[in-house]
Design an enzyme around this catalytic site. Structure first.
Site, PDB file in Angstrom:
ATOM      1  N   HIS A  71      37.617  18.867   4.916  1.00  0.00           N
ATOM      2  CA  HIS A  71      36.481  17.983   4.634  1.00  0.00           C
ATOM      3  C   HIS A  71      36.790  17.237   3.336  1.00  0.00           C
ATOM      4  O   HIS A  71      37.515  17.722   2.479  1.00  0.00           O
ATOM      5  CB  HIS A  71      35.232  18.851   4.489  1.00  0.00           C
ATOM      6  CG  HIS A  71      33.940  18.114   4.389  1.00  0.00           C
ATOM      7  ND1 HIS A  71      33.522  17.504   3.222  1.00  0.00           N
ATOM      8  CD2 HIS A  71      32.953  17.898   5.297  1.00  0.00           C
ATOM      9  CE1 HIS A  71      32.331  16.951   3.411  1.00  0.00           C
ATOM     10  NE2 HIS A  71      31.969  17.167   4.670  1.00  0.00           N
ATOM     11  N   ASP A 128      36.981  27.136   1.699  1.00  0.00           N
ATOM     12  CA  ASP A 128      35.740  26.427   2.007  1.00  0.00           C
ATOM     13  C   ASP A 128      35.148  27.086   3.247  1.00  0.00           C
ATOM     14  O   ASP A 128      35.622  26.896   4.360  1.00  0.00           O
ATOM     15  CB  ASP A 128      36.057  24.950   2.258  1.00  0.00           C
ATOM     16  CG  ASP A 128      34.884  24.156   2.826  1.00  0.00           C
ATOM     17  OD1 ASP A 128      33.815  24.743   3.099  1.00  0.00           O
ATOM     18  OD2 ASP A 128      35.045  22.938   3.028  1.00  0.00           O
TER      19      ASP A 128
END
Length: 421
Positions: free
Chosen positions: A137, A214
């Site tokens: 991301h 993440d």
């Protein structure tokens, strides 16, 4: 205290997963969109919120709204206790060793920026290397690019194969004594690929590198054990685990957090402040929590995790796998539809493009039929460009979605494709 206790749904084992009973906890699922029952399949962006979590806000603001930690009165004591109870719940949720390893942030993005600006600015130098994956991301790309532009370290990208799975052989080849950090997502938000983060951590540590994971897309779907992974840092967001927006978590190993300098200055994060002698800073986790936090949101995050635990995180993931399998089989029958991300190990994300149809058009038209999906680059532009597209349609599943909703989605998709081609 009365406000720390909530009603929870019946514990649901995978074999007896009662999705209809569970849906009763979510008031938004009872609404209509354009005269059609809402089918919400945008869960990778934001999951919906159960009533038990929504009730936190009314309870907090009507009964014990006060600033935390520094007050001596009853309301402050109650707010502080509820706030810190969430820290202990997150500790258990992640299987961390110590609640002081849990830092509250505004979300995964801020958590990663905290690591970049505190640990990264202190530890990284020109000539060092940071490895990130093609699956990342933007929130796990841009902070490192900004810091690299200042410091001069090198960012190297771990490639993916044609199925969207991370290339472990390439990862091993990229690791070297210059590698100081591996920053990788646990689950891809764009493709649903589940990365082997435990193996990646072991390999990184063999070279003396740290690993930041993440976990924004993993925490909603599977049990996360930071001790087992041996993650140095792990981050996730409240609004993807059936909680509120504006709150998230950074976990870090205690020795790392204690050695890191503060990122933001202000109240709460200090021990002493003097114009003559300067300032000294609080111990972890408060060193990284400057100012008044999102108190109600943190308490609500605790309720959301309590709700997930009552259902069973692994039961949720198992149900989502059923939904994903059914959806994949059905959309695979559509002529001209190409699924992006066919890794053998996936979470409940179905990303696709349709020949002769623009993703945005599909998203707008399918909304008219009551179906909410996400279209665009999903903050993963390098990944999509690698697959030769600028945007995809993405349907993503959560605990409350049903097989009937999958069928409604597929029927609506077929209808929309017939309109736009």
């Amino acid at each position: 205290m009365p406000h720390s206790v909530i009603e929870t749904p019946t514990v649901l084992a995978p074999a007896t997963y009662n999705v209809e009973a569970l849906r009763d906890d979510f008031p938004v699922l009872k609404r209509e969109v354009h005269g059609k029952p809402l089918v919400y399949l945008d869960n990778a962006a934001t999951s919906q919120t159960p009533q038990q979590v929504i009730d936190v806000f009314s309870d907090y603001y009507s009964r014990y709204n006060a600033n935390i930690h520094r007050g001596l009165h009853t309301l402050s004591d109650e707010a502080t206790a509820a706030f810190e109870a969430t820290r202990h719940r997150v500790k258990a949720f992640l299987n961390a060793d110590d609640a002081r390893q849990i830092i509250f942030t505004r979300g995964t993005t801020e958590a990663i920026n905290l690591v970049a600006q505190s640990w990264g600015r202190q530890q990284l130098t020109a000539g060092d290397e940071v490895l990130i994956s093609m699956l990342e991301h933007h929130s796990n790309i841009v902070p490192w690019q900004l810091l690299a532009a200042e410091i001069g370290f090198t960012i190297k990208v771990i490639p993916v194969d044609t199925n969207g799975a991370l290339d472990l052989a390439a990862y091993r080849a990229l690791l070297s004594e210059r590698t100081k950090l591996v920053a990788v997502n646990h689950v891809s938000n764009a493709l649903g690929t589940i990365n082997p983060v435990k193996e990646m951590a072991t390999l990184a540590h063999q070279y003396g590198a740290l690993i930041l994971v993440d976990g924004a897309q993993a925490a909603p779907h599977q049990t996360v054990d930071v001790h087992d992974i041996d993650a140095d840092f792990y981050a996730f967001s409240g609004h993807k685990v059936y909680g509120p927006t504006g709150v998230g978590v950074l976990y870090g190993k205690k020795a790392l957090l204690e050695a890191m300098p503060p990122w933001q200055g202000g109240g709460e994060m200090i021990k002493t402040v003097s114009f003559d002698a300067g300032s000294t800073f609080a111990d972890i986790p408060h060193k990284f929590e400057a100012g008044t936090p999102a108190i109600a949101e943190v308490i609500a995050l605790g309720r959301a995790l309590e709700w997930m635990d009552s259902v069973g995180v692994d039961a949720i993931g198992a149900w989502e796998a059923v939904l994903l399998t059914h959806a994949t089989e059905e959309v695979s029958r559509i002529d001209g539809l190409r699924i992006l991300g066919t890794a053998p190990n996936k979470a409940g994300v179905l990303s696709f493009v349709v020949e002769g149809a623009h993703s945005q058009d599909i998203g707008l038209l399918i909304d008219q039929l009551g179906v909410a999906i996400r279209t665009g680059h999903h903050c993963a532009q390098p990944l999509l460009h690698h697959f030769g597209v600028d945007a995809t349609c993405r349907a993503s599943f959560a605990a409350y979605n049903t097989l009937e909703e999958v069928d409604i989605f597929v029927a609506a998709l077929n209808r929309v494709i017939g309109m736009v081609r």
